[in-house]
Write an enzyme that holds these catalytic residues in place. Structure first.
Site, PDB file in Angstrom:
ATOM      1  N   LYS A  90       0.839  -1.206   0.000  1.00 37.80           N
ATOM      2  CA  LYS A  90       0.000   0.000   0.000  1.00 37.80           C
ATOM      3  C   LYS A  90       0.873   1.254   0.000  1.00 37.80           C
ATOM      4  O   LYS A  90       0.645   2.211  -0.750  1.00 37.80           O
ATOM      5  CB  LYS A  90      -0.900  -0.036   1.245  1.00 37.80           C
ATOM      6  CG  LYS A  90      -1.753   1.182   1.437  1.00 37.80           C
ATOM      7  CD  LYS A  90      -3.131   0.998   0.902  1.00 37.80           C
ATOM      8  CE  LYS A  90      -3.874   2.319   0.844  1.00 37.80           C
ATOM      9  NZ  LYS A  90      -5.284   2.222   1.039  1.00 37.80           N
ATOM     10  N   ARG A 133      -1.885   4.472  -8.463  1.00 40.84           N
ATOM     11  CA  ARG A 133      -2.572   4.058  -7.233  1.00 40.84           C
ATOM     12  C   ARG A 133      -3.862   3.299  -7.555  1.00 40.84           C
ATOM     13  O   ARG A 133      -4.322   2.478  -6.762  1.00 40.84           O
ATOM     14  CB  ARG A 133      -2.863   5.275  -6.349  1.00 40.84           C
ATOM     15  CG  ARG A 133      -3.581   4.887  -5.074  1.00 40.84           C
ATOM     16  CD  ARG A 133      -3.632   5.966  -4.047  1.00 40.84           C
ATOM     17  NE  ARG A 133      -4.447   5.539  -2.916  1.00 40.84           N
ATOM     18  CZ  ARG A 133      -4.591   6.205  -1.805  1.00 40.84           C
ATOM     19  NH1 ARG A 133      -3.972   7.344  -1.636  1.00 40.84           N
ATOM     20  NH2 ARG A 133      -5.349   5.744  -0.821  1.00 40.84           N
TER      21      ARG A 133
HETATM   22  N1  GLY Z   1      -8.252   1.249  -1.119  1.00 44.20           N
HETATM   23  C1  GLY Z   1      -7.495   1.611  -2.258  1.00 44.20           C
HETATM   24  C2  GLY Z   1      -6.729   2.866  -2.050  1.00 44.20           C
HETATM   25  O1  GLY Z   1      -6.558   3.321  -0.923  1.00 44.20           O
HETATM   26  O2  GLY Z   1      -6.271   3.434  -2.999  1.00 44.20           O
END
Ligand code: GLY
Length: 365
Positions: A229, A243
Site C-alpha cells: 500500500k 494508485r
Molecule cells: N483502497 C485503495 C486505495 O486506498 O487506494
C-alpha cells in the site's frame, strides 16, 4: 522485524504506521506529534467502543486531560453526510479547535467518516487512525482516502487527507468476527496479486496459520500488505495514475456491494470482483487457465465467496457504469499481467465484463 514504517507521500506530510500488540506506546507516539494541551475526540463505532473505548481512553489519559468519546452507530447505510453532521455538532459543542485531534477507532467506515470530518472541520484538523478490523489495518486506514456515500453512490463525497499516525494494535483482531476477518483477507490477497507474487505464494502456504490468527504470521502479513500500500500511496497519493492498481477487484466489487444491498461485505465483493478481473486477464491471455483457476480457488480457504446465486447481470452492469472511478475513456479495470503485476486497462469491453460476471454467477440446474 521492525514494525514501524514511515509513509512519505509526495506533496504531503510523512506519517508513521506502527504495528503493535497493545496500546502501550500510543500515547508516547502521540505526544511526539501533539502537545498534551490538545483535546482528543475519539470517534468510534458503538460496538468497537464497548470493547476498546475505555482501554484507549486510559492509555491517552497518561498525557492528555481532555479526551472524549463520540460513539456512533456505523454501517454502510449511515456512512452519510448526516453522520458527518452529527460529528460537527459534537465538535462545535465541545469547542474543538484547529489544533485539536480526532482519533478514528474502528473499521473502514469509521476511518473514512472520521477522516472526512477531519478534512473539513474548521478547514481541516489532524486525525489519527486506530483501525480495528483486518481490512482497515491493511488497506483503508493508510493512504488518506476519506469520504461518505451520497444517494446511491459509494464514497462519492470525500477528500484526500493523510492521517498523522496510523496505530495498529493487532490484539484487537482476537475479537473480530470470522466473516470480517475473511473480508480483510480479500484486500491482503489483492495486495499480493497486484504487486508481489512471492507474498501471494506465502499467503497460500500460510493459510492455516493465517486462519488461526497466529500472532507472528498475522503481524508479518499485515506489515507486508502495508508495504505494498505504501508503495502506491507514495508514488501517487492522489490517485492520478498507478494508485488505481490498488482497486483490483473493486470495479465489479463495488457494483456487487450495491447490487447485494451491502448484505455482502466489501471484502466479499472484492473477492468476487477479483475472480471476475482474473477471468478477463485470462481471456486477454495475460494469465494461463491454471493461474486463473488457482486465483479463483484460493479465495475459498480464506472464507471468501467465489460465486453468487442468480446474478442479474444487467443491473450489475448498470451499477458498474455509475461508479465514480470511470473515466471519459470508459470503465477503468485493473487486470493482472501476471501474478504479482497489476495493470490499468481501459479497453475491457462490456461483453468481456458480462462474460466475467457469468463466471461468478451460480445458477442451479
Ligand atoms: N483502497 C485503495 C486505495 O486506498 O487506494
Amino acid at each position: 522485524m521492525d514494525n514501524s514504517v514511515t509513509v512519505n507521500p509526495k506533496g504531503a506530510e510523512p506519517y508513521d504506521i506502527m504495528i503493535r500488540l497493545g496500546f502501550d506506546d500510543l500515547c508516547d507516539a502521540l505526544t511526539s506529534i501533539f502537545p498534551p494541551s490538545c483535546k482528543i475526540c475519539i470517534i468510534s463505532d458503538i460496538n468497537v467502543s464497548k470493547l476498546y473505548g475505555d482501554e484507549l481512553k486510559s492509555a491517552l489519559y497518561k498525557s492528555y486531560k481532555n479526551v472524549d468519546l463520540l460513539e456512533l452507530t456505523l454501517g454502510e447505510e449511515n456512512k452519510s453526510l448526516d453522520t458527518v453532521s452529527k460529528c460537527y455538532t459534537h465538535l462545535t459543542g465541545l469547542k474543538y479547535g484547529r489544533n485539536d485531534v480526532i482519533i478514528a477507532l474502528g473499521g473502514g467506515i469509521c476511518g473514512d467518516i472520521s477522516g472526512f470530518v477531519a478534512s473539513s472541520y474548521m478547514r481541516g484538523i489532524s486525525y489519527v487512525q486506530v483501525p480495528t478490523t483486518l481490512l482497515s489495518m491493511v488497506d483503508s486506514s493508510s493512504g488518506g482516502k476519506t469520504g461518505v456515500n451520497f444517494e446511491s453512490y459509494k464514497n462519492m463525497i470525500g477528500a484526500f487527507k493523510m492521517p498523522r499516525l496510523v496505530y495498529i494494535n493487532t490484539s484487537v483482531l482476537n475479537t473480530l468476527p470470522d466473516r470480517e476477518y475473511a473480508s480483510g483477507m480479500a484486500e491482503v490477497l489483492k495486495a499480493g496479486l497486484i504487486k508481489d507474487g512471492s507474498f501471494y505464494e506465502w499467503l497460500i502456504n500460510s493459510f492455516s496459520e493465517i486462519n488461526e490468527r497466529d500472532t507472528e504470521i498475522v503481524t508479518e502479513m499485515i506489515a507486508r500488505s502495508i508495504g505494498i500500500k505504501k508503495y502506491y500511496v507514495e508514488k501517487d497519493p492522489y490517485e492520478k495514475n498507478e494508485r488505481a492498481i490498488l482497486n483490483f477487484g473493486h470495479t465489479v466489487g463495488h457494483a456487487l456491494e450495491k447490487y447485494t444491498d451491502f448484505k455482502y461485505s466489501h471484502g466479499e465483493c472484492v473477492a468476487l470482483g477479483s475472480v471476475a478481473a482474473a477471468y478477463i486477464s485470462w481471456k486477454k491471455e495475460y494469465l494461463s487457465m491454471e493461474e486463473f483457476y488457482e486465483i479463483r480457488d484460493m479465495f475459498v480457504p480464506f472464507g471468501l465467496p467465489i460465486s453468487l446465486e442468480d446474478i442479474d447481470t444487467d443491473r450489475v452492469i448498470e451499477y458498474l457504469k455509475s461508479d465514480k472511478k470511470n473515466t471519459a475513456e470508459g470503465i477503468k479495470f485493473i487486470l493482472l499481467k501476471k501474478i504479482g503485476k497489476g495493470i490499468i486497462s481501459t479497453d475491457v469491453t462490456e461483453e468481456e465484463i458480462r462474460e466475467a460476471i457469468g463466471q461468478i454467477n451460480y445458477v442451479e440446474d
